[in-house]
Scaffold this motif. Sequence first.
Motif, PDB file in Angstrom:
ATOM      1  N   ILE A 135       2.022   9.689  -5.798  1.00 53.80           N
ATOM      2  CA  ILE A 135       2.785  10.798  -5.369  1.00 53.80           C
ATOM      3  C   ILE A 135       3.662  11.375  -6.424  1.00 53.80           C
ATOM      4  CG2 ILE A 135       4.395  12.246  -3.478  1.00 53.80           C
ATOM      5  CD1 ILE A 135       1.625  11.622  -2.311  1.00 53.80           C
ATOM      6  N   MET A 136       4.400  10.278  -6.687  1.00 49.96           N
ATOM      7  CA  MET A 136       5.476  10.714  -7.658  1.00 49.96           C
ATOM      8  C   MET A 136       4.875  10.920  -8.881  1.00 49.96           C
ATOM      9  SD  MET A 136       8.576  10.552  -7.265  1.00 49.96           S
ATOM     10  CE  MET A 136       9.345  10.203  -8.749  1.00 49.96           C
ATOM     11  N   ALA A 137       3.944  10.243  -9.458  1.00 44.59           N
ATOM     12  CA  ALA A 137       3.031  10.556 -10.885  1.00 44.59           C
ATOM     13  C   ALA A 137       2.364  11.784 -10.613  1.00 44.59           C
ATOM     14  CB  ALA A 137       2.152   9.413 -10.943  1.00 44.59           C
ATOM     15  N   SER A 138       1.733  11.939  -9.562  1.00 45.52           N
ATOM     16  CA  SER A 138       1.076  13.349  -9.600  1.00 45.52           C
ATOM     17  C   SER A 138       2.111  14.589  -8.994  1.00 45.52           C
ATOM     18  CB  SER A 138       0.100  13.382  -8.150  1.00 45.52           C
ATOM     19  OG  SER A 138      -0.389  12.216  -8.191  1.00 45.52           O
ATOM     20  N   SER A 139       3.153  14.611  -8.282  1.00 43.05           N
ATOM     21  CA  SER A 139       3.859  15.588  -7.883  1.00 43.05           C
ATOM     22  C   SER A 139       4.811  16.070  -9.369  1.00 43.05           C
ATOM     23  CB  SER A 139       4.732  15.463  -6.868  1.00 43.05           C
ATOM     24  OG  SER A 139       3.862  14.885  -5.775  1.00 43.05           O
ATOM     25  N   VAL A 140       5.283  15.005  -9.878  1.00 45.20           N
ATOM     26  CA  VAL A 140       6.274  15.489 -11.117  1.00 45.20           C
ATOM     27  C   VAL A 140       5.256  16.448 -12.167  1.00 45.20           C
ATOM     28  CG1 VAL A 140       7.642  14.393 -13.092  1.00 45.20           C
ATOM     29  CG2 VAL A 140       7.605  13.457 -10.679  1.00 45.20           C
ATOM     30  N   TYR A 195       4.004  12.119 -18.584  1.00 45.28           N
ATOM     31  CA  TYR A 195       2.760  11.530 -19.182  1.00 45.28           C
ATOM     32  C   TYR A 195       2.869  10.141 -19.193  1.00 45.28           C
ATOM     33  CZ  TYR A 195      -0.197   9.794 -22.813  1.00 45.28           C
ATOM     34  OH  TYR A 195      -1.135   9.195 -23.686  1.00 45.28           O
ATOM     35  N   PHE A 196       4.191   9.259 -19.235  1.00 45.60           N
ATOM     36  CA  PHE A 196       4.455   8.038 -19.498  1.00 45.60           C
ATOM     37  C   PHE A 196       4.181   7.388 -18.057  1.00 45.60           C
ATOM     38  CE2 PHE A 196       5.764   8.645 -23.962  1.00 45.60           C
ATOM     39  CZ  PHE A 196       4.864   7.713 -24.139  1.00 45.60           C
ATOM     40  N   ILE A 197       4.832   8.267 -16.781  1.00 43.32           N
ATOM     41  CA  ILE A 197       4.367   7.674 -15.575  1.00 43.32           C
ATOM     42  C   ILE A 197       2.945   7.774 -15.105  1.00 43.32           C
ATOM     43  CG2 ILE A 197       4.893   8.356 -12.930  1.00 43.32           C
ATOM     44  CD1 ILE A 197       7.539   9.671 -13.962  1.00 43.32           C
ATOM     45  N   ARG A 198       2.225   8.814 -15.681  1.00 43.71           N
ATOM     46  CA  ARG A 198       0.847   8.851 -15.109  1.00 43.71           C
ATOM     47  C   ARG A 198      -0.040   8.033 -16.027  1.00 43.71           C
ATOM     48  NH1 ARG A 198      -0.940  15.393 -14.216  1.00 43.71           N
ATOM     49  NH2 ARG A 198       0.199  15.693 -12.323  1.00 43.71           N
ATOM     50  N   LYS A 199       0.390   7.780 -17.112  1.00 45.73           N
ATOM     51  CA  LYS A 199      -0.418   6.822 -17.905  1.00 45.73           C
ATOM     52  C   LYS A 199      -0.816   5.536 -17.369  1.00 45.73           C
ATOM     53  CE  LYS A 199      -0.446   5.065 -22.691  1.00 45.73           C
ATOM     54  NZ  LYS A 199       0.393   4.124 -23.151  1.00 45.73           N
ATOM     55  N   LYS A 201       0.936  -1.098   0.081  1.00 46.27           N
ATOM     56  CA  LYS A 201       0.005  -0.139  -0.150  1.00 46.27           C
ATOM     57  C   LYS A 201       1.083   1.131   0.049  1.00 46.27           C
ATOM     58  CE  LYS A 201      -4.456   1.011   1.873  1.00 46.27           C
ATOM     59  NZ  LYS A 201      -5.352   1.040   2.878  1.00 46.27           N
ATOM     60  N   LYS A 202       2.030   1.008   0.623  1.00 47.21           N
ATOM     61  CA  LYS A 202       2.721   2.318   0.812  1.00 47.21           C
ATOM     62  C   LYS A 202       3.413   2.742  -0.523  1.00 47.21           C
ATOM     63  CE  LYS A 202       3.281   4.505   5.044  1.00 47.21           C
ATOM     64  NZ  LYS A 202       3.444   3.907   6.352  1.00 47.21           N
ATOM     65  N   ASN A 203       3.823   1.433  -1.013  1.00 45.53           N
ATOM     66  CA  ASN A 203       4.767   1.593  -2.441  1.00 45.53           C
ATOM     67  C   ASN A 203       3.733   2.369  -3.382  1.00 45.53           C
ATOM     68  OD1 ASN A 203       7.132   0.491  -1.390  1.00 45.53           O
ATOM     69  ND2 ASN A 203       6.542  -1.700  -2.256  1.00 45.53           N
ATOM     70  N   SER A 204       2.204   1.687  -3.513  1.00 40.07           N
ATOM     71  CA  SER A 204       1.330   2.322  -4.200  1.00 40.07           C
ATOM     72  C   SER A 204       1.240   3.763  -4.002  1.00 40.07           C
ATOM     73  CB  SER A 204       0.209   1.284  -4.143  1.00 40.07           C
ATOM     74  OG  SER A 204      -0.759   2.106  -4.166  1.00 40.07           O
ATOM     75  N   ILE A 205       1.134   4.207  -2.838  1.00 38.81           N
ATOM     76  CA  ILE A 205       1.107   5.655  -2.487  1.00 38.81           C
ATOM     77  C   ILE A 205       2.224   6.665  -3.034  1.00 38.81           C
ATOM     78  CG2 ILE A 205       0.715   7.432  -0.765  1.00 38.81           C
ATOM     79  CD1 ILE A 205      -1.095   5.812   0.616  1.00 38.81           C
ATOM     80  N   TRP A 206       3.389   5.936  -2.739  1.00 39.59           N
ATOM     81  CA  TRP A 206       4.570   6.609  -3.368  1.00 39.59           C
ATOM     82  C   TRP A 206       4.546   6.864  -4.620  1.00 39.59           C
ATOM     83  CZ3 TRP A 206       6.942  10.209  -0.819  1.00 39.59           C
ATOM     84  CH2 TRP A 206       7.598   9.990   0.528  1.00 39.59           C
TER      85      TRP A 206
END
Lengths: 515, 75
Positions: A17-22, A205-209, A9-14
């Motif tokens: 966070i990464m996808a959104s913040s970047v 884009y590819f991270i968020r996709k 769960k923690k990994n998935s939140i990270w």
Amino acid sequence: MNEEKTETKKNSIWSVIMASSVGTLIEWYDFYIFGSLALVISTKFFPQENPTAAFLSTLATFAAGFVVRPFGALFFGRLGDLIGRKYTFMVTLLLMGGSTFLIGCIPDYKTIGFAAPLLVLLLRLLQGLALGGEYGGAATYVAEHAPPKERGYWTSWIQTTATLGLFVSLTVILITRSVLGTEAFEDWGWRVPFLVSILMVIVSYFIRKNMHESPIFAKVKAEGKISLNPLKESFGNKYNFKFVLLALFGAVMGQGVIWYTGQFYAMSFIGKVCGVSSQQTDMLMAVALLLGTPFFIVFGGLSDKIGRKKIMMLGMFIAIISYRPIYSKIYTTIDCTGKTEVLNRAFLDVKTNWIPNTLSDSLVTTKTHKEFSDGTIMDVTRKVTIYQDQTKKPLIDEKKSIQLNTPNYWIIILLVFVQILFVTMVYGPIAAFLVEMFPTKIRYTSMSLPYHIGNGIFGGLLPTVATYLVSTAKMTNNPEWYLQGLWYPIIVGGICFIIGVLYLDKNDNKIEEEL
Amino acid sequence: MRTIKRYLGIFWLLLGLGVGYFNVIEFGLPKLQSGKQEDLVFGIINLFILTPIIVGGLVTFGYYVLSGEYDEKTK
């Protein structure tokens, strides 16, 4: 087994966070490089001798900050509540990245004439629209993934992006300028920060996709409970609209002026009012921003434990009572009056040139260089245009450039850093606070509008109003003219503080109620 | 305290109207008539975007306060 589940769960939140913040960081970066390079852009696309082009220039600078962001909030907020958070903030990312890249590609006014300022204005408006849609989406997406009682901590990562975006934009400009040299930078190098943006957008884009839709929104959608008309439900329904107004006047309005005072007015005060060289101003701002950024996370996390309202209101209160002493100290630290001048290092250079095409008007340029016993250096360039026509008053333009000594340089960094701390107290918990104020089905729309009115309009107005107050006070010989611009954030922040303390209800939490 | 908070609604209502007067008479119209491009843009934004948001928002907020919409929930 349970430990494994928590770890996943923690990994998935990270990764959320990464996808959104970047992506959000890139959007702020894109938005700020236009502001930071406004002077260069205006000479390339908006020649001042053409009044219509000058009008477009002003419109481009004002409009995206003031007018367009709330419209972006409405347009993309509605989409986000109808089709989902993930797809909407993918669109805003591509729109922002594409617009920024294209600004870097537009031929200048000399090459394509009037189409140049028109295209810049159009792309700047698209940037404003995209930013209006991005922040609400990212904050909502992260908050809807975060575990209960930890939303302040996780959403505070999104809160760092605006400050980091400003930091990255200053750094990219500083590096490009120093690598290419001032001449090449002003000729073509200013395009580099715009063009670089597209690489960052593609990666983001590819991270968020690969991310999934927010679980809370997906659940609401699966149950068929999404809103059919988010705009009507947000602003046409008295029960929700009263929270929109409370969010605006009791939190975001004050946050907007404190944010702009600490990060933009401080920069303009040090550079324009006090006359510190632009390179030193950029550097000291970048250092203070970098030192202050981790405190977004500190106060966001703390708000999970002691409540969002307490931290935000305390930050607002300390800020409004300490602005005058802080700015007074900044001014007296930089001011060279009363310092001992090292006379054998001073020089004066006077040049007189005839202005081409006028035959008889002349430009007298006086350059003065002074050094002081404490190591401060001051260069003053004074340009006086003298007209042959005696009825016309001489036009005087004076520019001061001060190079601070090391101790004073660090005192100013400390004073800016303190203001960034106020920003982190008010801004760190606000994403979680706004997200919790509205129900899932209209959250994106309802939180985006007050945020962008508070930030874009109340905050975005700050430089204009503060500059107006300072110049009026200077004209009327007010002995403390340099402090008069602070009345705007003090009054707006003060009203917001009173409304927030009296009417914000710490028991209001729509996410918890829904869960 | 609840009564004081409610009656402060009158203050927010009047503040909205006061800001509206100042924005139109002192800040908005003179900017439109100054003849400078920057003032014109600022005047248009001030009169047609800012003023309606501030006046409309504060007056409605004041009215909601007065009618007890923001009385604290008890949990």
